[in-house]
Design an enzyme around this catalytic site. Structure first.
Site, mmCIF file in Angstrom:
data_model
loop_
_atom_site.group_PDB
_atom_site.id
_atom_site.type_symbol
_atom_site.label_atom_id
_atom_site.label_comp_id
_atom_site.label_asym_id
_atom_site.label_seq_id
_atom_site.Cartn_x
_atom_site.Cartn_y
_atom_site.Cartn_z
ATOM 1 N N HIS A 163 0.360 -1.216 0.498
ATOM 2 C CA HIS A 163 0.361 0.264 0.087
ATOM 3 C C HIS A 163 0.788 1.160 0.275
ATOM 4 C CE1 HIS A 163 -3.154 -2.712 1.614
ATOM 5 N NE2 HIS A 163 -4.014 -2.406 0.644
ATOM 6 N N ASN A 164 1.437 1.081 -1.438
ATOM 7 C CA ASN A 164 1.976 2.539 -1.015
ATOM 8 C C ASN A 164 1.899 3.651 -2.467
ATOM 9 O OD1 ASN A 164 3.589 1.185 -3.305
ATOM 10 N ND2 ASN A 164 4.737 0.282 -2.074
ATOM 11 N N ALA A 165 2.888 4.645 -2.901
ATOM 12 C CA ALA A 165 2.411 5.473 -3.680
ATOM 13 C C ALA A 165 2.364 5.002 -5.623
ATOM 14 C CB ALA A 165 2.838 6.707 -4.159
ATOM 15 N N VAL A 166 2.557 3.610 -5.552
ATOM 16 C CA VAL A 166 2.790 2.655 -6.536
ATOM 17 C C VAL A 166 1.756 2.071 -7.075
ATOM 18 C CG1 VAL A 166 4.600 1.397 -7.987
ATOM 19 C CG2 VAL A 166 5.231 2.747 -6.656
ATOM 20 N N HIS A 203 -7.248 6.741 -3.039
ATOM 21 C CA HIS A 203 -7.497 5.741 -1.981
ATOM 22 C C HIS A 203 -7.031 5.221 -1.451
ATOM 23 C CE1 HIS A 203 -5.929 2.460 -4.384
ATOM 24 N NE2 HIS A 203 -6.514 1.603 -3.872
#
Ligand SMILES: *[C@@H]1O[C@H](CO)[C@@H](O)[C@H](O)[C@H]1NC(C)=O
Length: 438
Positions: A163-166, A203
């Site tokens: 759950h990271n920006a990627v 999200h």
């Protein structure tokens, strides 16, 4: 004589060009033989290894822990391409080339993130906003837009394996592919597109890398704030609203701001996987009755919710190499939660036990269940909705192939272990228990 002169001039010109190209090649080879590590990830991981005290756990769970340090620094540290090393021009050139194919389903977001030096989310969103003319349509201030997107990207935790920006950039890219579906594209208003992309990008913002049951049993303040329901999703939404207001990105728009915030919330909250059955049965009903009318704003909103849900769980519909990487990342995140639970004497969540007898079997079982009970039913309906589009068929092709591959791996890993086998066979229902990766 004249001919001779001009041809020698031509020769020397060619010579110079060859030399120039040669130098370029060297630079390029150098830059390729040493692929840059996503350094923020690496250093964060090191920090993680040292974790172990109660204080560290508290820190891990204190949302927006970077807030004070980074918000202060945000104005000072230039994040612009100009501040990067000279060779990054080459990376950025390649990234720009990738953007010309951003609507293709085989877009490699991991590569894109490396080429943009960890700025995949900001770069992608700016590009898509320009593609759709949203900056012009909503008269957005580019400085505010950059500031807002920078805040969003930074509030994703780069040390989360999944759950990271990627992940956010990946979901945004998938969302773009869905917005382009012929069934949908012509009907969408600029506001629909704007909200769809914004919801995709934000999200999971500030996701702590643990799931809702964990927040509830550790009595995290957010669990009580949001009364144990859609705890994470509510937090992602409210964080986004906070950043929207702080950046004043939309402050020049007429007073329907509140409505935009609400719509954004309704999209983000749709990604709560425990509401999967509710959305799926409504979607199915609409398709059975053939009563979707995309002229209606409310129906378009519903389809945007579904599209975002699809984008959020589309990993198994990507080609194997990408799909497998995402699976490994989500498992790693589960294991880290399991390690925390073990350390602090909580019961270890079902998919989080790294010390179980057969980790591959559990991992494979989780993947298989997640595909069978969450992803497949949703994409079957999406296929129906798109009547079926080439992209939907492509995605289903990958989905079935990947599922078969996990299935083969499962049998390969559990030749005699009947216990794990029967456990993996057992349906877990569509709830968030089995493979909650939203
Ligand atoms: C949330 O769950 C916790 C733990 O099960 C419980 O103690 C608390 O009363 C619940 N809060 C609400 C608002 O339901």
């Amino acid at each position: 004589k004249r001919v001779f002169n001009s041809s020698s001039a031509l020769h020397s010109l060619i010579g110079t060009q060859v030399l120039f190209i040669f130098i370029l090649c060297i630079l390029r080879v150098n830059s390729c033989t040493e692929p840059r590590r996503p350094y923020r990830f690496a250093s964060a991981q090191q920090g993680e290894v040292e974790a172990g005290t109660r204080r560290k756990m508290k820190r891990l769970l204190s949302f927006q822990r970077y807030c004070h340090a980074s918000r202060l620094l945000r104005g000072l540290v230039p994040h612009t391409p100009g501040s990067l090393h000279l060779l990054d021009d080459d990376y950025l050139g390649q990234a720009a080339h990738m953007l010309s194919k951003v609507g293709k389903w085989n877009f490699d977001i991991f590569l894109f993130d490396r080429l943009t030096n960890g700025n995949s989310l900001v770069t992608l969103m700016c590009h898509l906003f320009n593609v759709y003319g949203l900056v012009h349509h909503f008269q957005l201030d580019m400085v505010k837009l950059h500031r807002f997107l920078g805040m969003v990207q930074e509030d994703y935790h780069s040390q989360n394996p999944y759950h990271n920006a990627v992940h956010a950039a990946d979901v945004t890219q998938a969302m773009y592919c869905y917005l382009k579906e012929p069934k949908l594209a012509e009907q969408l208003s600029p506001l629909d597109v704007f909200l769809g992309l914004m919801a995709a990008a934000t999200h999971d913002v500030d996701h702590p890398g643990v799931n809702q049951p964990f927040l509830i049993k550790t009595r995290h303040h957010l669990a009580s704030l949001y009364q144990n329901t859609s705890v994470l999703e509510s937090h992602h939404w409210r964080s986004t609203v906070g950043m929207l207001r702080e950046s004043r990105l939309l402050s020049h728009l007429p007073a329907d701001m509140q409505d935009m915030e609400q719509q954004l919330g309704s999209l983000i909250l749709a990604t709560d996987i425990s509401r999967q059955n509710e959305f799926l049965s409504t979607f199915r009903e609409h398709l059975d009755n053939q009563d979707l009318d995309l002229q209606l704003a409310s129906h378009r909103h519903f389809i945007l919710q579904i599209a975002l849900k699809c984008a959020d769980v589309c990993n198994p519909c990507r080609f194997w190499e990408l799909s497998k990487q995402w699976s490994e990342r989500v498992c790693e995140e589960f294991y880290r939660q399991g390690d925390l639970e073990r350390k602090f004497d909580f019961e270890i969540s079902p998919q989080c036990n790294q010390q179980a007898d057969s980790v591959p079997a559990i991992q494979i079982g989780n993947n298989y269940r997640f595909i069978s009970y969450i992803v497949e039913p949703l994409f079957e309906e999406w296929l129906r909705f798109t009547e079926p589009s080439p992209l939907s068929q492509n995605m289903m092709g990958h989905l079935y192939k990947n599922k078969a591959r996990w299935s083969r791996l499962r049998y390969a890993h559990t030749p005699s272990d009947t216990q794990t086998h029967s456990h993996a066979e057992e349906p877990r229902g569509g709830g968030g228990e089995g493979g909650d990766i939203s």
